[in-house]
Scaffold this motif. Structure first.
Motif, PDB file in Angstrom:
ATOM      1  N   ASP A 137       2.260 -10.265  -2.357  1.00  0.00           N
ATOM      2  CA  ASP A 137       2.263  -9.987  -0.919  1.00  0.00           C
ATOM      3  C   ASP A 137       3.323  -8.969  -0.536  1.00  0.00           C
ATOM      4  N   VAL A 138       4.454  -9.008  -1.230  1.00  0.00           N
ATOM      5  CA  VAL A 138       5.527  -8.057  -0.919  1.00  0.00           C
ATOM      6  C   VAL A 138       5.034  -6.644  -1.190  1.00  0.00           C
ATOM      7  N   ARG A 139       4.440  -6.468  -2.369  1.00  0.00           N
ATOM      8  CA  ARG A 139       3.959  -5.122  -2.717  1.00  0.00           C
ATOM      9  C   ARG A 139       2.853  -4.672  -1.780  1.00  0.00           C
ATOM     10  N   LEU A 140       1.972  -5.613  -1.463  1.00  0.00           N
ATOM     11  CA  LEU A 140       0.870  -5.265  -0.571  1.00  0.00           C
ATOM     12  C   LEU A 140       1.372  -4.839   0.801  1.00  0.00           C
ATOM     13  N   ASN A 141       2.408  -5.527   1.276  1.00  0.00           N
ATOM     14  CA  ASN A 141       2.920  -5.188   2.596  1.00  0.00           C
ATOM     15  C   ASN A 141       3.508  -3.794   2.630  1.00  0.00           C
ATOM     16  N   ILE A 142       4.118  -3.381   1.537  1.00  0.00           N
ATOM     17  CA  ILE A 142       4.658  -2.013   1.491  1.00  0.00           C
ATOM     18  C   ILE A 142       3.505  -1.021   1.509  1.00  0.00           C
ATOM     19  N   ILE A 143       2.541  -1.282   0.650  1.00  0.00           N
ATOM     20  CA  ILE A 143       1.440  -0.323   0.527  1.00  0.00           C
ATOM     21  C   ILE A 143       0.653  -0.218   1.827  1.00  0.00           C
ATOM     22  N   SER A 144       0.565  -1.322   2.553  1.00  0.00           N
ATOM     23  CA  SER A 144      -0.223  -1.275   3.778  1.00  0.00           C
ATOM     24  C   SER A 144       0.411  -0.388   4.838  1.00  0.00           C
ATOM     25  N   LYS A 145       1.712  -0.123   4.707  1.00  0.00           N
ATOM     26  CA  LYS A 145       2.355   0.684   5.739  1.00  0.00           C
ATOM     27  C   LYS A 145       2.665   2.099   5.255  1.00  0.00           C
ATOM     28  N   LEU A 146       2.028   2.498   4.188  1.00  0.00           N
ATOM     29  CA  LEU A 146       2.333   3.806   3.604  1.00  0.00           C
ATOM     30  C   LEU A 146       2.056   4.956   4.560  1.00  0.00           C
ATOM     31  N   ASP A 147       1.104   4.795   5.464  1.00  0.00           N
ATOM     32  CA  ASP A 147       0.818   5.922   6.349  1.00  0.00           C
ATOM     33  C   ASP A 147       2.019   6.223   7.255  1.00  0.00           C
ATOM     34  N   VAL A 148       2.786   5.192   7.567  1.00  0.00           N
ATOM     35  CA  VAL A 148       4.012   5.408   8.350  1.00  0.00           C
ATOM     36  C   VAL A 148       4.970   6.305   7.582  1.00  0.00           C
ATOM     37  N   ILE A 149       5.120   5.956   6.303  1.00  0.00           N
ATOM     38  CA  ILE A 149       6.016   6.744   5.441  1.00  0.00           C
ATOM     39  C   ILE A 149       5.526   8.169   5.326  1.00  0.00           C
ATOM     40  N   ASN A 150       4.245   8.279   5.142  1.00  0.00           N
ATOM     41  CA  ASN A 150       3.688   9.585   4.888  1.00  0.00           C
ATOM     42  C   ASN A 150       4.008  10.550   6.009  1.00  0.00           C
ATOM     43  N   SER A 151       3.958  10.054   7.238  1.00  0.00           N
ATOM     44  CA  SER A 151       4.196  10.949   8.361  1.00  0.00           C
ATOM     45  C   SER A 151       5.649  11.400   8.407  1.00  0.00           C
ATOM     46  N   VAL A 152       6.533  10.641   7.782  1.00  0.00           N
ATOM     47  CA  VAL A 152       7.956  11.004   7.836  1.00  0.00           C
ATOM     48  C   VAL A 152       8.398  11.781   6.597  1.00  0.00           C
ATOM     49  N   VAL A 153       8.086  11.238   5.429  1.00  0.00           N
ATOM     50  CA  VAL A 153       8.610  11.923   4.230  1.00  0.00           C
ATOM     51  C   VAL A 153       7.542  12.445   3.295  1.00  0.00           C
ATOM     52  N   GLY A 154       6.329  12.060   3.531  1.00  0.00           N
ATOM     53  CA  GLY A 154       5.323  12.508   2.571  1.00  0.00           C
ATOM     54  C   GLY A 154       5.282  11.574   1.382  1.00  0.00           C
ATOM     55  N   ILE A 155       4.110  11.438   0.858  1.00  0.00           N
ATOM     56  CA  ILE A 155       3.902  10.368  -0.088  1.00  0.00           C
ATOM     57  C   ILE A 155       4.282  10.738  -1.518  1.00  0.00           C
ATOM     58  N   GLU A 156       4.466  12.020  -1.774  1.00  0.00           N
ATOM     59  CA  GLU A 156       4.721  12.451  -3.161  1.00  0.00           C
ATOM     60  C   GLU A 156       5.940  11.748  -3.725  1.00  0.00           C
ATOM     61  N   LEU A 157       6.888  11.542  -2.849  1.00  0.00           N
ATOM     62  CA  LEU A 157       8.131  10.893  -3.290  1.00  0.00           C
ATOM     63  C   LEU A 157       7.875   9.539  -3.914  1.00  0.00           C
ATOM     64  N   LEU A 158       6.911   8.867  -3.361  1.00  0.00           N
ATOM     65  CA  LEU A 158       6.671   7.514  -3.823  1.00  0.00           C
ATOM     66  C   LEU A 158       5.656   7.437  -4.938  1.00  0.00           C
ATOM     67  N   SER A 159       4.978   8.538  -5.160  1.00  0.00           N
ATOM     68  CA  SER A 159       3.819   8.443  -6.054  1.00  0.00           C
ATOM     69  C   SER A 159       4.217   7.963  -7.435  1.00  0.00           C
ATOM     70  N   GLN A 160       5.446   8.304  -7.857  1.00  0.00           N
ATOM     71  CA  GLN A 160       5.877   7.837  -9.174  1.00  0.00           C
ATOM     72  C   GLN A 160       5.883   6.328  -9.275  1.00  0.00           C
ATOM     73  N   SER A 161       6.445   5.699  -8.239  1.00  0.00           N
ATOM     74  CA  SER A 161       6.513   4.239  -8.304  1.00  0.00           C
ATOM     75  C   SER A 161       5.254   3.588  -7.783  1.00  0.00           C
ATOM     76  N   LEU A 162       4.565   4.338  -6.961  1.00  0.00           N
ATOM     77  CA  LEU A 162       3.366   3.764  -6.366  1.00  0.00           C
ATOM     78  C   LEU A 162       2.326   3.404  -7.410  1.00  0.00           C
ATOM     79  N   LEU A 163       2.126   4.325  -8.304  1.00  0.00           N
ATOM     80  CA  LEU A 163       1.012   4.154  -9.231  1.00  0.00           C
ATOM     81  C   LEU A 163       1.092   2.880 -10.067  1.00  0.00           C
ATOM     82  N   PRO A 164       2.208   2.678 -10.736  1.00  0.00           N
ATOM     83  CA  PRO A 164       2.297   1.424 -11.493  1.00  0.00           C
ATOM     84  C   PRO A 164       2.075   0.206 -10.601  1.00  0.00           C
TER      85      PRO A 164
END
Lengths: 578, 392
Positions: free
Chosen positions: A371-398
């Motif tokens: 649930d913790v991981r899911l909650n982060i992923i569910s709000k990724l669009d918020v992050i994207n608008s601020v920093v862009g998702i590339e930053l997270l893509s390394q950790s996101l994928l695993p």
């Protein structure tokens, strides 16, 4: 003329019926009856009768309380509104079912608004007085909910009496009454003058805030907002802050929880200055509370409270208090934090987010609890608008891959729902390399709900990336499932076709999908055959009429001759479509 | 205080009836009503009409026998506990009744309901809520909180917190089930709320310990418990482990003492001192010589209730041969009583002090209740209920 078929007589009869549903239905129609007999008879006969009918099943009484609230026009308008009061008073006074009393109070307040000021005192205020001095706790509890309106519409003389009797109810010996008074406290006290509050109310307010019963104390927190609105900051430091401070250190975790729950409302009422000087330290204390429920409530307010504080305060004080929560023992606390912390990025803006928040997101992305991981992923669009998702893509994928293969199917289901969003933000190339395999694996998942969600997912991806992409990357693999030995997986092919057909363009449908479906009508399993019929039915609107006649119809006719009844049935349904 | 038998309710002594064994008795908090629960799931209510005389008021079937399909076990309809709500309004009273698995909230109302024929002056009884599906083990206690809103129910391993308004959810605030059931060594035997503090309750265990939980510290209460025990138990015998299992625990009405009943004794603690009981009263030492026999025929596992007088100065508990004992708390002096049915024609000894050879283990007073009107108490033995009136 009293006719035995008169609506009121009929109602009286129906209300003697043993079946509760009959009585309930007739109560729901009393407004119709009122309309047909007109205002005078409504007042004299109908209301009079209903006043005597306040002893019934709770469902019926609840409906009655609700209906009466809408009777103002039906009794002839505002000047007659007070005639509705007697049955409502009875319902508010003695019914022990809380929902009925609350509805009666709601309706009483509606009626009170309509009563003209000249007659208000003799009607509504008297009612409030009677209920307040009633023997049974039920009537006193209901009375508390009426003071706000009563006070507003009364003159100063009456107001004095009302103040006194309300404050008396706040000291009632029965906890139920005190709870009801504490809940209504804010709405009533808001209307007093500053002097009245200072002299008469504050002692009572402090009493409620230190009541023996936990359930009463925690209701006083709500009242803080109303009381504080009357005073200036310096005064609130003396009056309200000590009360909140006591609640934050209260022995009962339920009281502390309530402070955490309402911290944003408190911050708004008290204003930025007091928030900074006092509430921040309270908030931090609650984030460190020893009861997980309290920490969870505080974690859920991080974004809200952060938006009412300065960036400086967030970075220097709040974030250090949050960091320990990342490794909190309770997974509920971590999950609550994960669902809320992303919102801080919009407050801090890009640079500070990168500096302070990204590491927190990364850490939560690696959490054990899905649930913790899911909650982060569910709000990724918020992050994207601020920093862009590339930053997270390394950790996101695993993290995504992990969740996609989780043992619990509900976790897998949740992650599938984010894939289209991720796809649109990560871009086609990234997606193809890393995630497309996953999507196809899901189509062959052992759980049916996953396979269904996966087909829906594939369609959404086709919408995001376009039909060319779908044709080249997805269709071949999806359709290859039709050779699977297990019929359940062959079904997936048919489902996918139904889903994808509208988005891939008619050329693909004609050249690839239609032939495949036609082949599958010869499958040995009847379920496949009739699902093929269903799929054909969904394809018909997308095809040219000539194609339908030449290719689809013969196939369907053949299916109509099938031995299996269900196949025949769906074939006929599809044929009707042509 | 001298106690005199005032009324007896029940059936003809010659007709032994399994179904009508009384399994629970309770006066309401105002002393106006007496509720009696039976093995057959019925509840009978008596009303205090004049002076201290009670008359029949109402009867209803509270629970039916059920079958648990999952475990293939019968769920008995026997009423284990009755607890009256303090709230009263306009001819209406409410009570909680419980069997092994389900608790029900009943409303007794003297007002006639619409659509119902006249009830011959009997009040209308209605099940307002059913609190079920929350106990994997058998419910042994139900207790109402002073906040008027919540109550707890306890089974062997768990204590659940309910709201009277909501029967869909309950919160397990105490869970002593071990992860490995083979490690199980202690079960909950009885639980009760503090008389006026809304956040404290106690529960007794099969190991002879009373635990006190404070609901303010944490949501899950088992991390913060105070233990009331006996620091230097004397006279340990081979059977001590069994006889020290507590069957009932009660706060005194003034909230200053805790009393627990185990097989042989009543133990009383001051709430401020958990290391050792203030007093231990021997209820029926005369049965000690027979302990081996009682162990063999399982009688040693009998459960007895205990209760306080409303002024917190006396305590009472039942024993065998239809006897019950009232102890003065300060001095420990016992008053031995025996509930004798005047219609019972069998010969009885006149002596008040019990003697080992004459003990009748088939007759016991296991359920008792003391009215808030200090001079009224009731005890149940077999199919009968005996009401005693006291005067100084």
């Amino acid at each position: 003329m009293e006719d035995s078929l008169s609506p009121v007589a009929l109602l009286i009869d129906q209300l003697k019926n043993e079946d509760t549903q009959v009585r309930l239905n007739s109560i729901r129609r009393i407004s119709t009856i009122a309309k047909s007999i007109g205002p005078e008879r409504t007042r004299k006969e109908l209301i009079h009768f209903l006043t005597e009918s306040t002893d019934d099943e709770d469902e019926v009484l609840l409906a009655l309380s609700e209906e009466l609230g809408g009777f103002i026009d039906l009794v002839g308008g505002a000047e007659h509104a007070s005639s509705i009061l007697p049955p409502l008073e009875s319902l508010a006074a003695i019914v022990e079912e809380t929902t009925v009393r609350e509805k009666a109070v709601e309706s009483l307040n509606k009626v009170a608004e309509a009563i003209p000021n000249e007659s208000f005192k003799d009607t509504f205020v008297q009612l409030v007085k009677r209920l307040s001095s009633g023997d049974w706790f039920t009537s006193r509890t209901s009375a508390c909910g009426l003071y706000a309106v009563a006070y507003r519409k009364s003159s100063e003389d009456t107001r004095k009496e009302l103040r006194s009797s309300f404050l008396q109810l706040c000291k009632d010996e029965t906890p139920m009454v005190r709870r009801s008074a504490a809940s209504s406290f804010g709405n009533v006290v808001r209307q007093f003058t500053k002097e009245q509050v200072r002299e008469e109310v504050l002692p009572i307010f402090n009493q409620l805030a230190s009541d023996d019963q936990d359930s009463v104390r925690l209701l006083s927190i709500d009242a803080c907002c109303a009381v504080s609105s009357l005073f200036k900051n310096e005064e609130n430091v003396q009056i309200i802050i000590p009360v909140i401070s006591n609640c934050v250190s209260d022995k009962s975790w339920r009281v502390r929880y309530t402070v955490a729950d309402k911290i944003c409302e408190l911050a708004q009422c008290l204003g930025p200055e007091l928030t900074k000087s006092n509430l921040v330290s309270f908030f931090i204390k609650l984030l460190k509370d020893n009861e997980p429920e309290v920490r969870t409530a505080a974690a859920l307010r991080v974004q809200g409270f952060g938006s009412l504080s300065s960036t400086d305060v967030i970075i220097k004080q709040i974030l250090p208090a949050i960091k320990p929560l990342i490794t909190d023992q309770s997974q509920h606390v971590r999950a609550a934090l994960a669902s809320n912390i992303m919102g801080l990025s919009t407050i801090l803006q890009r640079e500070k987010t990168v500096e302070h928040l990204v590491e927190i997101f990364m850490a939560l992305l690696k959490d054990d609890y899905p649930d913790v991981r899911l909650n982060i992923i569910s709000k990724l669009d918020v992050i994207n608008s601020v920093v862009g998702i590339e930053l997270l893509s390394q950790s996101l994928l695993p993290a995504i891959v992990d969740l996609a293969e989780d043992r619990q199917w509900r976790v897998r289901l949740a992650i599938i729902e984010f894939i289209p969003l991720l796809g649109s933000q990560l871009g086609v190339q990234f997606f193809d390399e890393k995630l497309s395999n996953l999507c196809l694996t899901w189509l062959g998942d052992s759980v049916c709900a996953i396979r269904e969600a996966a087909t829906l997912n594939v369609r959404k991806l086709a919408e995001v990336f376009g039909s060319e992409w779908a044709k080249n990357n997805v269709i071949p693999k999806v359709l290859s499932l039709y050779t699977h030995p297990n019929y359940l997986y062959r079904m997936t092919t048919l489902l996918s076709i139904s889903q994808l057909a509208p988005v891939v363009g008619s050329e693909v449908v004609l050249s690839v999908m239609l032939p495949l479906v036609c082949k599958m009508v010869e499958d040995s399993v009847p379920n496949i055959r009739f699902n093929a019929a269903k799929t054909l039915k969904s394809l018909i609107p997308l095809l040219d009429a000539s194609v339908v006649q030449s290719q689809v119809k013969p196939v369907l006719n053949k299916l109509y001759e099938d031995q299996d009844r269900d196949v025949k049935h769906f074939a006929s349904l599809a044929l009707q479509q042509i | 205080m001298k106690w005199k038998l005032n009324q007896v309710f029940g059936e003809d002594p010659s007709a032994v009836n399994e179904e009508n064994i009384i399994t629970s008795v309770r006066f309401d908090p105002h002393g106006d009503f007496l509720a009696i629960g039976y093995q057959c799931g019925q509840v009978v209510v008596f009303k205090n009409t004049t002076g201290d005389t009670f008359k029949f008021y109402a009867q209803f079937e509270s629970h039916h026998p059920e079958f648990d399909f999952l475990t293939s076990l019968e769920i008995e309809e026997r009423i284990n506990k009755i607890r009256w709500l303090k709230q009263k309004y306009d001819g209406t009273r409410m009570m909680l009744t419980s069997n092994d698995k389900t608790i029900k909230l009943w409303k007794l109302s003297e007002r006639k309901k619409r659509g119902e024929a006249e009830n011959n002056g009997m009040p209308k009884t209605q099940a307002k809520r059913v609190f079920g599906n929350a106990h994997a083990y058998n419910i042994n206690s139900v207790s109402l909180c002073s906040d008027g809103e919540t109550f707890i129910s306890a089974d062997d391993l768990r204590v659940n917190l309910w709201s009277l308004e909501d029967n869909k959810e309950s919160f397990t605030c105490i869970d002593i089930k071990p992860t490995n059931m083979s490690e199980l060594s202690e079960v909950i035997t009885s639980a009760t709320f503090h008389p006026f503090l809304c956040n404290q309750f106690i529960y007794s265990s099969s190991k002879g310990v009373v635990y006190q939980a404070d609901m303010r510290t944490n949501a899950l209460c088992e991390s913060n418990l105070r233990c009331f025990k006996e620091s230097n138990p004397s006279g340990k015998s081979f059977f001590s482990e069994v006889t020290s299992s507590m069957s009932d625990v009660q706060y005194s009405p003034d909230g200053r003492y805790i009393m627990a009943r185990d097989y042989l004794n009543l133990k009383i603690w001051d709430v401020n001192n958990d290391s050792s009981p203030l007093a231990i009263y021997n209820v029926h030492d005369h049965i000690k010589p027979k302990l081996y026999e009682l162990y063999e025929n399982d009688i040693i596992f009998d459960k007895f209730e205990c209760c306080w007088s409303p002024d917190s100065k006396s305590v009472m508990t039942g024993t065998y041969s239809n006897g019950f004992v009232i102890f003065d708390v300060a001095s420990g002096e016992p008053t031995h009583m025996q509930a004798v049915n005047p219609r019972d024609k069998r010969k009885r000894r006149n002596a008040t002090l019990p003697v080992t050879e004459d003990i009748n283990f088939d007759e016991k007073v296991s359920h008792i209740t003391w009215s808030s009107k200090s001079d009224l108490l009731a005890c149940a033995a077999g199919n009968y209920i005996y009401l005693y009136v006291g005067n100084n």
